[in-house]
Design a protein around this motif. Structure first.
Motif, short mmCIF file in Angstrom:
data_model
loop_
_atom_site.label_atom_id
_atom_site.label_comp_id
_atom_site.label_asym_id
_atom_site.label_seq_id
_atom_site.Cartn_x
_atom_site.Cartn_y
_atom_site.Cartn_z
N ASN A 3 7.60 -25.40 17.65
CA ASN A 3 6.48 -25.00 18.50
C ASN A 3 5.22 -24.79 17.69
N ASN A 4 5.40 -23.97 16.66
CA ASN A 4 4.26 -23.65 15.80
C ASN A 4 3.65 -24.90 15.22
N GLU A 5 4.54 -25.74 14.79
CA GLU A 5 4.10 -26.96 14.14
C GLU A 5 3.09 -27.69 15.00
N THR A 6 3.46 -27.85 16.26
CA THR A 6 2.61 -28.67 17.11
C THR A 6 1.42 -27.88 17.62
N ILE A 10 -2.63 -24.60 11.53
CA ILE A 10 -3.20 -23.69 10.54
C ILE A 10 -2.43 -22.38 10.54
N LEU A 11 -2.13 -21.91 11.73
CA LEU A 11 -1.38 -20.67 11.82
C LEU A 11 -0.02 -20.83 11.14
N PHE A 12 0.58 -21.96 11.43
CA PHE A 12 1.90 -22.24 10.84
C PHE A 12 1.82 -22.26 9.32
N PHE A 13 0.81 -22.93 8.85
CA PHE A 13 0.62 -23.02 7.41
C PHE A 13 0.48 -21.62 6.81
N MET A 14 -0.34 -20.81 7.47
CA MET A 14 -0.55 -19.48 6.93
C MET A 14 0.73 -18.66 6.97
N ALA B 28 1.22 -26.12 -1.55
CA ALA B 28 1.93 -25.56 -0.40
C ALA B 28 1.78 -26.50 0.79
N LEU B 29 0.58 -26.97 0.97
CA LEU B 29 0.30 -27.85 2.10
C LEU B 29 1.08 -29.16 1.98
#
Ligand SMILES: Cc1cc2nc3c(=O)[nH]c(=O)nc-3n(C[C@H](O)[C@H](O)[C@H](O)COP(=O)(O)O)c2cc1C
Ligand SMILES: Cc1cc2nc3c(=O)[nH]c(=O)nc-3n(C[C@H](O)[C@H](O)[C@H](O)COP(=O)(O)O)c2cc1C
Ligand SMILES: Cc1cc2nc3c(=O)[nH]c(=O)nc-3n(C[C@H](O)[C@H](O)[C@H](O)COP(=O)(O)O)c2cc1C
Ligand SMILES: Cc1cc2nc3c(=O)[nH]c(=O)nc-3n(C[C@H](O)[C@H](O)[C@H](O)CO)c2cc1C
Ligand code: SF4
Ligand code: SF4
Ligand code: SF4
Ligand code: SF4
Ligand code: FES
Lengths: 210, 293, 227, 336, 457, 219
Positions: A3-6, A10-14, B28-29
Motif C-alpha cells: 500500500n505504502n509503496e504505491t 516518499i513516506l515509504f522511503f522515510m 538507501a533509495l
C-alpha cells in the motif's frame, strides 16, 4: 507495505530509512568534529617528524621554514614531483642549511627521504628515511641511523653520485658503496639523489635562494 | 564563547554531514527501489531450512550437501528426517518451518553388523596380500572361507565420519555412543553386512551372522556362525529361518521371555545384544545357557 | 554478508567445517556472560576457529607492537559497532540493515584511524591501510549480525570484548613467534642470544603464512585431544 | 604340503624397479658433481654435503616417528633432497644454516604435505628460497675454489676476511653495464665448463653435471623431454638477446653452462614429484622453466633465476596437468 | 625359417618376460577323469544358469545340466557320466562362492575324452551349414568366449541388423606371459580352428577374416599361412603378424593394430563392424557345429616354476584345481601363488578346490622369486609421479590419478579421468616403480561404482 | 606498424635492456603497472588481501575461477568508482575524513545492486558467478585495492582502472594456482590436523617465496 509503496513513495522511503539517514548525519558530524579536533595534531606530527629527521641531520638547526616557491622535479615516466624546500635556521635565525622531502622507487615500494644540505647547497648533510617498505634484513638497512650506508652521505658533494659494489665506505666522496645484498635499494637511494639534487639546486638558484 | 565554538563545530561539520546524508539516502533509495523492482522470488523456507540444518555437509541425507537437501526437502516434505546428524531436533525444526507434523514411530535407525567372528573364529585358505580395504579384499574371493562375514579391513570404518566404528580383533564394532545413524557404514560394506534397523529399544537383539552357507560348511568355516538350525524360530516368532540363516524382525522386537530363551538356546551363541552398554555376547564356542541349566 | 561467511563454510575442508560449525554453535547456544567471553577466546576464536579476519592477522604480525595496536583497534571497533547495533536493533529494517552496519563500522574505523594518526603516528604509518581494512573484517559485521542485532547491550558488550580479546591474543602470539625469529627481539627487547642470526624470512609473507598454518594445525590437534 | 599360498589382485609380476632404485640412480648421477664439489671446495664442500644429507634423513625419520608411519628413510628420497639442497648452497654456508634449510625442506615442504610424492614444491629449492630470504648475506658469499689462481680478475677481498669471487652470472649481470666486463665474463666460459669458478657447490662443473645427466638418461631414470625443453627454451631466449646485442649480453653458452642451468635441467626440473605427468606437460613445464630462468636472469633483480623459476613452475604444475589431461584411446566417451 | 616381424602395433603397452618355454613345445594331452567334478552355474557374463537336474540324478557326459532363458547366457553341460551329488555353494575363481553342481564320476563308465581335430581337414565346407544351424549349435553347445571375458559367443556372432559386422578378427595373440593353449591349438588343431573361423564368419556375415598373431609365434604364423593358402582363396582370410607387446591381445588394441581403427570409449567392437573371437572359441564352434558336442572340455596351459609337469592339457570343465595339480605332479616347495590365467590378468586362487571354468585358459604357478617382489602394501612407496603408468597405458588413461582418486574415495574424480575405460590390463602396475597396485585400485573403483549404481537403481 | 601492445612490450624491453631512458609513453606505464600488480605486487601474496576467499573458495578450480572473475569484476568497478569519488568529491572539498565511509558505502551499494540485477536478468550468469558477489563485499582485496590506489597517489583515471583490473587478475591467478594445488592435495596423505586451511596457508607461504622471483622486474 505494498500500500505504502504505491500511495506515497516518499513516506515509504522515510519510514524505511529514517534511521539510516539520521545516523548518517550524526556520524558525519561526529567524524567532522573529531577530524577538526585532531587534524592540527596530525599535521603537527608530520612537521615534527620532518623536523626531527632534518634536525638530526643539521644539528645546529632549531627550526625549518618554507623557502621560495615549490619546485617541480621531473621524475621520469612523464611525471613530476613537487618539492617544497625548507630553510633550516639556528636559534638566532641564521641560515644553517636546507632540507626537503623527495622520493624514489625502491625494491618493494616507494622510499620517501628527507635530504639535507649545507647552507651553500654544496655538501650533503645526509638523509633520513621518512617512509620505506624495504625488506627487513635487506633494504631496510638504509633506515639505520648513522649506519655505514647513511654515513657515506654525510659531507658528500652535491654532484652526480655513483654507486659501486666494492669499495671503501670510509672515504667521503661521490662514490657510494652499496649495501651487500641490497643493491637495488642502495641504487634507488642514489638515483633519488641524482634525480632531485641538481634540478633543485638549479631551481633554487633561479629563485634566488642561493 | 560557547556559541562561537559551537558555531565553529557546525561550520566544520555540515559538509561532512551533508555528504553522509547524501550518500546514505542515495544508496538507501537505490537499494530500496532495487529490492522492490529486482526482487527474485526465492522461497524463504529454503533459506530457513538451510539455517536449521547442521551445515556440516556430510551427505548422510543422500544429497550433495545441506543446501541441496534444504531445497529438496522444501519441495518434497517426504524427505524429512533424512538428516541423521541433526537428529530429531533438526527434523522437528524443519517440520516446524514447513508446518508439518513429524510422523512415524521415530525410532532412530542404527546400524547392526551381522557378523560376530573375531580373528580366531575365522578360517583362511590363503594369505591376502593386496590393497588394505574391504572392497578390494572382497574382490579376491575365497581367502576367508566364509564368503559372508566381516573381512575386518574397515571399509565401513573409513566411511564413518563420527569415529563410531572400529575394527576390534578383526571385526567391525560399532560404538553406539558416538553413532549418529547416518548409514554411511552400511553403504561402505561390500558384503552388505551392516543393516540399518529401527532401534526401538536401547539394546537390540540381533542375529550376528550373514552366512547363507549350509550348516556343515558354516561350522567348518566359522566357530560362531549361524547354522540355520531353526531353534530360535521355534522358541520365538520374532525369528524366521530361511536360506540356512536366522533373522530377527527388528520392527516388532521388544524384550520378552521367548526372545531371551531363543537367544539362550542358540547352539553357536549367535544371537547377541547390540546397542549402548549392551552386555558382552556369550563367548565363542561356549555351551548354550539352556543346557547349563 | 553473513550468509557470505556461511558460504565459505560450504566450500571449506571438512576439518575447517567441523571447527567452524562447532564454533558457531557454541556462540549461539551459550548464555552465561563468562562463557560468552571465553567462547571468543577459544571455542569460537575468530581467527583460529572461524577463519575470519585473516588478512590483518597475516599482515600486521611481523612484530608484536603493531599486532597489539591492531588488536586493540579491533576491540574498539567491535565495541562501538556492537553497542550501536544493539541499541538500535529494534529499529533495523531488513533491506538497509547491512548498510546501517557498514555505516557504523566505517565511522568507528575512521575514528580509530584518526586517533592513531594523531597520537601514534609511527604506528599508524606502519599499519598503513590495514586499519581502514578493519571495515571489511568479517568478524565485526558477523558479530553485529549474529550477536548484537539479537541481544541486549550487556551481552553484546561482553561478546565484543571476548571476540576482541580472542583476536588480539591470537595476533600477539603469532606476532611474538615471528618477531623473535625474524629479529631476535620482542617489543624491541633482545631476547635471543647474540650468536643468533635472525631469520629475516619470518618477517616476510612466507613467515606469516607458514607460522599461522602451523598454529592452526596445533589448534586442531589440541581441540581434537580435548574434545 | 605347501605353506599357505598368497592372493592379491593382478598383475602378479612386476618390473624390477623400485623407488629406492630410482633414487639410488639419481644419487649415482650426482656423484660426479659431488666429486667436483669436493675437489673445488675441499673440506667445506664435504661438510656441507654431509650435514645436509644427515639433517634431511634425520628430519624424515623424526617425521615418520611422529606420524607413526612406516619408516620411509630407505626410499632414499631424503638423501636426494639433501644432496640437491647441498649442491645449491654456497660453499661457505654455515652448517647451522644448512641444517635449518634441510629441516625446512623435509618437514615443511615435504612431510607436512604428506611425504614423498605429495609435495607440491621442490623441497630443496623451497628450502633454498627460504634460506635466501632469511640469510641473504650468507647465501651470496661465494668463496673462491681452492684451485683458482688468486690473481684472476674477479676476485676481491671485501670488508670481511673471506676471499670471494663473483660468480659468472653475477659478472654477466653487472656486465650489462659495460662491454669490458662482458668480454671478461665470456672469457670465463672455459672455466665454467670445468668448474673452476665461484658458485654453489654442485653447479660449478658443467662437465660433471653432463656426465651425471647422461647417466640418468641412459638408465631411463629421467626422460629427455624436460632437460631438452629447459635447455632449448633458455638457449633460444639467451641467443636472441645475444645476437641482437652481443656487446651487452653475454654468450648464450655462458647462460647454458653457468649458474644452476644444467643441474636444473637434469636433476631439479626432472624431479618427477613436482613436474607434470604427461609428456606434453613436461614440454610445457620445461619450456616455462627455461624461459623464466632467462627472464629472471636478464630482466629480474637476481643474477640467477633457477630456484624461483622452478618454484613458480611447480606451483602451476597442477594446472598444467589439468590442461594436458589425456584423451582416452577411444576418444572422449559421449556419456560418462 | 625366415624371421617374421610384425609390422603393426598400438601406442603404449609393455614387455613382460614371455616365459612361454614352459609349455610351448608340449602337445595337448587329455587328462584322466577325476573322481568328482564341480560345474559352476555361473561361467560367463550374463544371467546365472538354473540347474535342470536334481540331487542324486544320473547324468551323462554332454548332457545339459543348467540353463537360463535370458538372452545373454549360455547353457552348461556335464563333462562326465555320473550322479549329481549336491547342488551347493562352491568356490568360484572370480566371484566367490556361487552355486554349482557336484557330480560324482561313475568310475567304471567313463572314458577320457579325446580331441576331435582329426575330423577336420581342408575340405571342410562351412556352406554345408545354415546360419541358423550354426547359431543353434553354438547356443546349445554352451559356447562362451574362451579368451577370458566369457561373453556368450552366440550373442557375438548372431546377425544383428542394428550392428552389421564386416570383419571377423581372430585374436591369436596370446600376449599374456606363460600361456600357450591357443598356440598349441593353432599348431595341432589347425583345420578344426580354421573350420571354426569360417563357420563364425559365415554366421556373423563377415566378408573379411583377419587373424592377428604376435610375431613371437613364427611357427604358428607359418602353419596358418600355409593352411590358408591351401584353402585356395575362396574366402578373404589373412594372417596378420603383429608386434609382440603386451596387451596386444586386448581386443581394442588388436583392432587398432590390425585394422587401424579405434573402438570408441565405452563401446564394443560391433559398433565399428568388427567381431573378435579367440582361437579356442573358434575351435569349440567347429566342434559344436560339426559333431554336436557341447563345450565340456578345454585346453588349459599349466606353466610356471612351481609345478612339476607343465604342459597343455585337455581338461574337463569342472575339474578341481587340486586334481589337476595332482595330475601334473604336484606343487613344488617354493610355490607362492596359483593363478588362474596369466600373471598379468589372471586371478590368484585362494581355495585349491576351485573348479576350472570355461574361461580358464591357464593355471600359472608362481614361486616367490617369480612374483618378483610380492606386490603388497608393505613394499609400496607413495607414487613418485614418474609418469611411467601414463606412458604404458594402452588406453591412454592417467592410471595414477584414477587409483589415488579411488584410494581417497573420490569417485567423481575417478570418473572424470575415465575410470570405466580401463581394460585392467595391468601394464601400469607392472611398470610402477613405487609398486602401487594401480590396477587393483581401479578394479576396486569399478566395484565401488557398481555398488553405488546398484544402490541408486 | 606494430600494434600498440607490441609497441608497449617492445619499448619496455628497450627500456629494460638499453638503459637509455626513452620517453615512456602512457601505454608503457600502464603495461608495467599492470604486470606489476599481477605478478610483482600480487595483492594476495604480497599484500595479504583477500585471504578469506583465498582460503575458502580455493577448493575446486571451477569455483576458484568463478570467484576470481567476480572479484575482477567488482574490483574494477570499485576501483574506478572510488577513484572518481575521491578525486571529484573528497580531495577538492578536504573531506578526506569521510573517505572510508564513502568507499565502503559505494562498494557495498554497487555490489548489492549488481548482484540483484544479475539475479533478476541473467540467472545463468548469476548461478555461475553471481553467487560469489555478496561474499566479495567483505573481501579486503576490494577495499584494499581502493586504499592502495589512494596511497600510491595514482593521479589519472586510466591508471586506476588498469591497476584495478590487474589486481583482480592477480587475485584470479593466485586463487586458481591454489585451487589446482589443493585439488592435488586432496589425493595426498596430508596429516589430518593440517588438512584444509592450515596446509593451504603453508602452501601459500611457499608460493610467496616463489613469487619473490618476480621481485624487481618492474619498478
Ligand atoms: C627475499 C629477498 C629480499 C630482498 N630484499 C631486498 C631489498 O629490500 N633491497 C634490495 O636492494 N635487495 C633485496 N634483495 C636482493 C636483490 O634482489 C638483489 O639480489 C640484490 O640487490 C643484489 O645485490 P648484491 O649484488 O649485493 O648481491 C632481496 C632478495 C631476496 C631474496
Ligand atoms: C639448483 C640451483 C638453483 C639456484 N637457484 C637460484 C636462484 O633462483 N636465484 C639465485 O639468486 N641463485 C640461485 N642459485 C645460485 C646461483 O646459481 C648462483 O650461485 C648464482 O649465480 C649466484 O649469483 P649471485 O651472485 O649473486 O647471487 C641456484 C643454484 C643452484 C645450484
Ligand atoms: C589386456 C587384455 C589382454 C587380452 N589378451 C588376450 C589374448 O592374448 N588372447 C585372447 O584371445 N584374448 C585376449 N583378451 C580378450 C580379448 O580382449 C577379447 O575379449 C577376446 O579376444 C574375445 O574373444 P572371445 O570372446 O572368443 O574370448 C585380452 C583382453 C584384455 C583386456
Ligand atoms: C630425477 C629425480 C630428480 C630429483 N630432484 C630432486 C630435487 O631437485 N629436489 C629434491 O628435493 N628432491 C629431488 N628428488 C628426490 C625426490 O623426488 C624428492 O625428494 C621429492 O620431491 C620428495 O617428495 C629427485 C628425484 C628424482 C628421481
Ligand atoms: S563390516 Fe563390512 S566393511 Fe566393515 S570391516 Fe566388515 S566387511 Fe569390511
Ligand atoms: S557407525 Fe558411523 S557411519 Fe555407521 S551409521 Fe553410525 S555414524 Fe554413521
Ligand atoms: S589404467 Fe587400466 S588400461 Fe591403463 S595400464 Fe592400467 S590397467 Fe591397463
Ligand atoms: S608408475 Fe607408479 S610411481 Fe609412476 S606415476 Fe604411475 S603410479 Fe606413480
Ligand atoms: S578477506 Fe581479508 S580478512 Fe577476510
Amino acid at each position: 507495505m505494498s500500500n505504502n509503496e504505491t500511495k506515497n513513495p516518499i513516506l515509504f522511503f522515510m519510514q524505511e530509512s529514517w534511521l539510516l539517514l539520521v545516523s548518517a548525519i550524526l556520524f558525519g558530524c561526529l567524524l567532522a568534529c573529531l577530524s577538526a579536533a585532531w587534524q592540527p595534531k596530525i599535521i603537527q606530527n608530520e612537521i615534527d617528524k620532518f623536523n626531527a629527521l632534518a634536525g638530526g641531520l643539521l644539528s645546529e638547526a632549531k627550526g625549518f621554514q618554507n623557502a621560495g616557491e615549490s619546485i617541480s622535479v621531473d621524475i621520469g615516466k612523464g611525471k613530476t614531483y613537487s618539492v617544497r624546500v625548507k630553510k633550516g635556521t639556528d636559534a638566532a635565525g641564521n641560515l644553517v642549511g636546507w632540507a626537503f622531502v623527495c622520493e624514489g622507487s625502491g625494491f618493494a615500494d616507494k622510499i620517501k627521504l628527507v635530504v639535507a644540505t649545507d647552507a651553500a647547497f654544496e655538501k650533503l648533510a645526509g638523509f633520513g628515511v621518512l617512509s620505506s617498505n624495504e625488506t627487513p634484513g635487506f633494504g631496510d638497512k638504509i633506515t639505520i641511523k648513522d649506519g655505514f650506508y647513511q654515513s657515506q652521505f654525510k659531507g658528500a658533494p652535491v654532484t652526480e653520485l655513483e654507486l659501486t659494489k666494492v669499495g671503501d665506505a670510509e672515504t667521503i666522496d661521490s662514490r657510494i658503496v652499496a649495501i651487500s645484498g641490497a643493491t637495488v635499494t642502495s641504487e634507488a637511494v642514489v638515483k633519488t639523489f641524482n634525480t632531485f639534487l641538481l634540478p633543485i639546486k638549479e631551481a633554487m638558484a633561479e629563485q634566488g635562494l642561493l | 564563547m560557547v556559541l562561537a565554538s559551537v558555531m565553529e563545530l557546525v561550520n566544520n561539520a555540515w559538509p561532512a554531514a551533508l555528504l553522509a546524508l547524501g550518500l546514505g539516502s542515495l544508496f538507501a533509495l537505490i537499494l530500496l527501489i532495487a529490492s522492490i523492482k529486482l526482487r527474485v522470488v526465492v522461497d524463504p523456507k529454503i533459506d530457513a531450512v538451510h539455517k536449521a540444518l547442521p551445515n556440516i555437509d556430510c551427505g548422510a541425507c543422500g544429497f550433495a550437501g545441506c543446501a541441496s537437501y534444504a531445497k529438496a526437502v522444501v519441495t518434497n516434505p517426504e524427505l524429512l528426517g533424512k538428516c541423521a546428524p541433526g537428529g530429531s531436533d533438526t527434523s522437528n525444526a524443519i517440520a516446524g518451518i514447513l508446518n508439518l507434523q513429524m510422523s512415524g514411530s521415530g525410532a532412530p535407525m542404527r546400524p547392526v553388523i551381522h557378523c560376530r567372528a573375531c580373528e580366531q573364529d575365522k578360517t583362511y585358505f590363503a594369505d591376502y596380500d593386496g590393497i588394505i580395504g574391504c572392497t578390494s579384499a572382497n574382490a579376491q574371493p575365497n581367502v576367508q572361507a566364509c564368503a559372508f562375514g566381516c573381512l575386518g579391513y574397515g571399509g565401513c570404518v573409513r566411511r564413518c565420519r563420527f569415529d563410531a566404528l572400529h575394527i576390534i580383533d578383526g571385526l567391525a564394532v560399532i560404538d553406539y555412543e558416538k553413532c549418529t545413524g547416518c548409514g554411511a557404514c552400511a553403504r561402505g560394506c561390500p558384503r552388505e553386512l551392516i543393516e540399518m534397523v529401527p532401534f526401538t529399544q536401547d539394546i537390540m537383539m540381533t542375529v550376528a551372522c550373514n552366512s547363507k552357507e549350509g550348516g556343515k560348511n558354516t561350522r567348518t568355516f566359522c566357530k560362531v556362525g549361524c547354522i540355520g538350525c531353526g531353534l530360535c524360530s521355534k522358541q520365538c516368532d520374532l525369528f524366521t529361518t530361511e536360506n540356512n540363516l536366522a533373522r530377527l524382525d527388528f520392527a516388532r522386537y521388544e524384550p520378552s521371555e521367548a526372545a531371551q530363551t531363543a537367544m539362550d538356546k542358540c547352539p553357536t551363541g549367535n544371537i547377541v545384544f547390540r546397542g549402548k552398554n549392551a552386555p558382552a555376547p556369550r563367548e565363542a564356542g561356549q555351551k548354550p545357557a539352556a543346557s547349563a541349566k | 554478508m553473513v550468509l557470505g561467511s556461511g558460504f565459505y563454510v560450504l566450500s571449506f575442508h571438512e576439518n575447517d567445517k567441523l571447527n567452524i560449525s562447532k564454533g558457531l554453535n557454541k556462540m549461539s547456544k551459550d548464555v552465561s556472560l563468562g562463557k560468552t567471553f571465553f567462547a571468543g577466546i577459544w571455542d569460537s576464536n575468530p581467527v583460529l576457529r572461524l577463519l575470519l579476519g585473516m588478512c590483518p592477522t597475516l599482515a600486521v604480525t611481523a612484530a608484536v607492537k603493531p599486532a597489539l595496536t591492531m588488536g586493540l583497534s579491533v576491540v574498539f571497533v567491535l565495541l562501538f559497532s556492537n553497542i550501536v547495533v544493539s541499541l538500535l536493533r529494534h529499529q533495523l529494517k531488513p533491506h538497509l540493515r547491512i548498510l546501517m552496519f557498514t555505516l557504523t563500522i566505517a565511522t568507528a574505523v575512521t575514528i580509530a584511524d584518526l586517533y592513531l594518526k594523531a597520537f601514534m603516528p609511527e604506528m599508524s604509518a606502519s599499519l598503513g591501510p590495514y586499519i581502514p581494512l578493519i571495515i571489511v573484517n568479517c568478524i565485526i559485521i558477523g558479530r553485529a549480525e549474529a550477536c548484537a542485532s539479537k541481544n541486549g547491550l550487556i551481552v553484546s558488550i561482553i561478546d565484543a570484548l571476548g571476540m576482541g580479546a580472542g583476536f588480539t591474543i591470537t595476533l600477539c602470539v603469532l606476532a611474538a613467534i615471528r618477531e623473535v625469529l625474524a629479529t631476535g627481539n620482542i617489543f624491541e627487547i633482545t631476547v635471543m642470544p647474540g650468536s643468533f642470526t635472525p631469520w629475516a624470512a619470518m618477517g616476510m609473507p612466507v613467515g606469516a603464512f607458514i607460522t599461522l598454518g602451523l598454529i592452526l594445525g596445533a589448534v586442531n590437534i589440541i581441540s581434537k585431544k580435548t574434545a | 604340503m605347501l605353506s599357505k599360498i598368497t592372493v592379491s589382485p593382478a598383475p602378479h609380476i612386476s618390473q624390477k624397479l623400485s623407488t629406492q632404485r630410482v633414487m639410488g640412480d639419481v644419487i649415482i648421477g650426482l656423484l660426479p658433481a659431488m666429486a667436483a664439489a669436493i675437489w673445488f671446495f675441499r673440506l667445506q664442500a664435504a661438510l656441507v654435503i654431509l650435514t645436509c644429507v644427515t639433517a634431511c634423513m634425520a628430519s624424515e625419520w623424526i617425521c615418520g616417528v611422529i606420524r607413526k608411519k612406516e619408516n620411509s628413510l630407505w626410499d632414499l628420497s631424503a638423501v636426494v633432497a639433501g644432496l640437491i639442497l647441498a649442491f645449491s648452497l654456497p660453499p661457505a654456508i654455515p652448517l647451522w644454516a644448512a641444517v635449518i634449510g634441510s629441516a625446512f625442506a623435509i618437514v615443511i615442504c615435504k612431510m607436512l604435505f604428506g611425504g614423498l610424492g605429495a609435495n607440491i614444491f621442490n623441497p630443496a629449492m623451497a628450502a633454498r628460497a627460504f634460506l635466501t630470504a632469511s640469510f641473504g648475506m650468507l647465501m651470496t658469499t661465494w668463496t673462491v675454489p681452492a684451485t683458482v689462481d688468486s690473481a684472476m680478475p674477479h676476485i676481491s677481498a671485501t670488508n670481511t676476511a673471506t676471499v670471494t669471487q663473483a660468480t659468472p652470472l653475477a659478472w654477466a649481470k653487472s656486465a650489462i653495464k659495460g662491454k669490458a666486463e662482458v668480454t671478461e665474463a665470456n672469457g670465463l666460459l672455459k672455466n665454467t665448463f670445468w668448474g673452476n669458478v665461484g658458485g654453489c657447490l654442485g653447479e660449478t662443473s658443467s662437465l660433471a653435471l653432463l656426465i651425471g645427466g647422461v647417466y640418468l638418461l641412459i638408465r631411463r631414470t629421467i626422460t629427455f623431454h624436460i632437460p631438452a625443453a629447459v635447455l632449448i627454451a633458455a638457449g633460444v631466449f639467451a641467443a636472441v638477446f645475444y645476437f641482437v646485442n652481443p656487446d651487452k649480453y653475454s654468450d648464450p653458452l655462458l647462460h647454458l653452462f653457468g649458474g644452476g642451468m644444467l643441474i636444473c635441467a637434469f636433476f631439479i626440473a626432472t624431479d618427477p614429484v613436482t613436474a607434470p605427468l604427461s609428456i606434453k606437460g613436461m614440454w610445457i613445464f620445461g619450456a616455462g622453466a627455461g624461459a623464466l630462468i632467462m627472464l629472471i636472469r636478464l630482466a629480474g633483480e637476481y643474477p640467477e633465476g633457477v630456484m624461483y623459476a622452478i618454484l613458480i613452475m611447480n606451483a602451476v604444475t597442477p594446472l598444467i596437468d589439468r590442461a594436458c589431461k589425456l584423451v582416452p584411446a577411444g576418444g572422449k566417451p559421449h556419456v560418462q | 625359417m625366415a624371421e617374421i616381424r610384425g609390422k603393426f602395433t598400438f601406442p603404449g603397452g609393455t614387455h613382460p618376460p614371455e616365459n612361454k618355454h614352459f609349455s610351448e613345445n608340449r602337445s595337448i594331452e587329455p587328462v584322466s577323469v577325476p573322481k568328482q567334478v564341480a560345474v559352476l552355474l555361473s561361467q560367463h557374463l550374463g544371467a546365472v544358469c538354473v540347474p535342470t537336474v536334481a540331487k542324486k540324478e544320473a547324468v551323462l557326459a554332454g548332457q545339459m545340466i543348467g540353463k537360463s532363458d535370458a538372452f545373454v547366457s549360455a547353457a552348461i553341460h556335464s563333462p562326465v557320466n555320473g550322479t549329481v551329488k549336491d547342488i551347493t555353494l562352491l568356490p568360484h575363481p572370480v566371484i566367490g562362492r556361487t552355486m554349482g553342481i557336484v557330480i560324482d564320476v561313475d568310475a567304471e563308465n567313463n572314458e577320457i575324452k579325446q580331441p576331435v581335430n582329426g575330423q577336420f581337414d581342408k575340405t571342410f565346407n562351412p556352406e554345408n551349414y545354415t546360419v541358423e544351424q550354426i547359431c543353434r549349435a553354438v547356443k546349445e553347445g554352451g559356447i562362451v568366449g574362451m579368451g577370458g571375458a566369457g561373453f556368450p559367443t552366440r550373442v557375438k556372432i548372431e546377425p544383428n541388423p542394428a550392428m552389421p559386422k564386416e570383419i571377423l578378427l581372430i585374436n591369436a595373440c596370446e600376449c599374456e606371459p606363460f600361456i600357450t593353449c591357443d598356440y598349441r591349438v593353432m599348431l595341432e588343431w589347425t583345420w578344426q580352428f580354421l573350420a571354426g573361423v569360417r563357420l563364425a564368419a559365415r554366421a556373423a556375415g563377415c566378408e573379411k577374416i583377419r587373424i592377428g598373431i604376435e610375431d613371437n609365434k613364427p611357427e604358428a604364423i607359418e602353419v596358418l599361412t600355409n593352411a590358408v593358402k591351401e584353402l585356395g582363396g575362396k574366402e578373404d582370410i589373412r594372417v596378420v603378424p603383429v608386434k609382440t607387446k603386451y596387451p596386444q591381445g586386448g581386443e581394442r588394441q588388436l583392432i587398432q593394430s590390425v585394422l587401424g581403427k579405434t573402438v570408441p570409449t565405452g563401446s564394443i567392437p560391433p559398433t565399428i563392424g568388427v567381431c573378435v573371437l579367440n582361437v579356442g572359441t573358434c575351435a569349440a564352434i567347429a566342434e559344436a557345429v560339426a559333431t554336436g558336442n557341447s563345450l565340456t572340455h578345454r585346453v588349459v596351459t599349466v606353466a610356471g616354476c612351481a609345478i612339476a609337469k607343465p604342459g597343455n592339457y585337455y581338461v574337463p570343465i569342472g575339474m578341481r584345481v587340486e586334481d589337476l595339480i595332482a595330475y601334473c605332479g604336484g606343487l613344488t616347495e617354493t610355490a607362492a601363488k596359483v593363478v588362474m590365467g596369466g600373471p598379468m590378468m589372471g586371478f590368484a586362487i585362494a581355495d585349491l578346490s576351485t573348479p576350472l571354468t570355461k574361461t580358464s585358459g591357464a593355471l600359472t604357478f608362481l614361486t616367490k622369486a617369480a612374483v618378483t617382489r610380492a606386490k603388497h602394501e608393505k613394499q609400496q612407496t607413495p607414487c613418485i609421479r614418474c609418469g611411467r603408468c601414463l606412458t604404458v597405458c594402452p588406453e591412454h588413461l592417467n592410471p595414477t590419478r584414477i587409483a589415488h582418486a579411488v584410494k581417497y574415495f573420490r569417485m567423481d574424480i575417478a570418473q572424470d579421468y575415465y575410470l570405466s575405460a580401463c581394460i585392467e590390463c595391468g601394464c601400469c602396475s607392472y611398470v610402477c616403480p613405487a609398486n602401487i597396485e594401480i590396477t587393483g585400485y581401479i578394479k576396486t573403483g569399478k566395484l565401488l561404482q557398481a555398488r553405488a549404481k546398484r544402490r541408486l537403481g | 606498424m606494430p600494434t600498440p601492445v607490441a609497441a608497449g612490450v617492445n619499448s619496455w624491453f628497450l627500456n629494460k635492456f638499453e638503459l637509455e631512458r626513452l620517453e615512456m609513453d602512457t601505454l608503457q606505464t600502464l603495461l608495467l603497472g599492470f604486470i606489476g600488480i599481477v605478478l610483482v605486487n600480487n595483492l594476495v601474496l604480497t599484500k595479504f588481501l583477500g585471504i578469506c576467499p583465498f582460503l575458502g573458495v580455493s577448493g575446486r578450480l571451477d569455483m576458484a575461477f568463478g570467484m576470481g572473475l567476480a572479484v575482477t569484476f567488482v574490483v574494477t568497478l570499485a576501483g574506478t568508482l572510488t577513484w572518481i569519488i575521491d578525486h571529484v568529491f573528497l580531495i577538492g572539498t578536504s573531506l578526506e575524513v569521510m573517505r572510508y565511509l564513502c568507499f565502503i558505502l559505494v562498494i557495498a551499494g554497487a555490489v548489492q545492486l549488481v548482484e540483484m540485477y544479475l539475479r533478476k536478468f541473467f540467472p545463468a550468469l548469476y548461478e555461475s558467478f553471481g553467487i560469489f558477489l555478496p561474499l566479495i563485499t567483505t573481501n579486503c582485496a576490494i577495499l584494499g585495492l581502493c586504499l592502495f590506489v589512494n596511497l600510491w597517489g595514482i593521479d589519472n583515471l586510466l591508471e586506476a582502472v588498469v591497476l584495478s583490473v590487474g589486481a583482480g587478475i592477480g587475485f584470479t591467478l593466485a586463487i586458481c594456482i591454489m585451487a589446482g594445488i589443493r585439488e592435488n592435495l586432496e589425493l595426498a596423505d596430508v596429516p589430518e590436523c593440517l588438512q584444509g586451511a592450515p596446509i593451504t596457508l603453508i602452501t601459500a607461504g611457499v608460493l610467496t617465496l616463489a613469487f619473490m622471483g618476480f621481485a624487481g622486474m618492474i619498478r
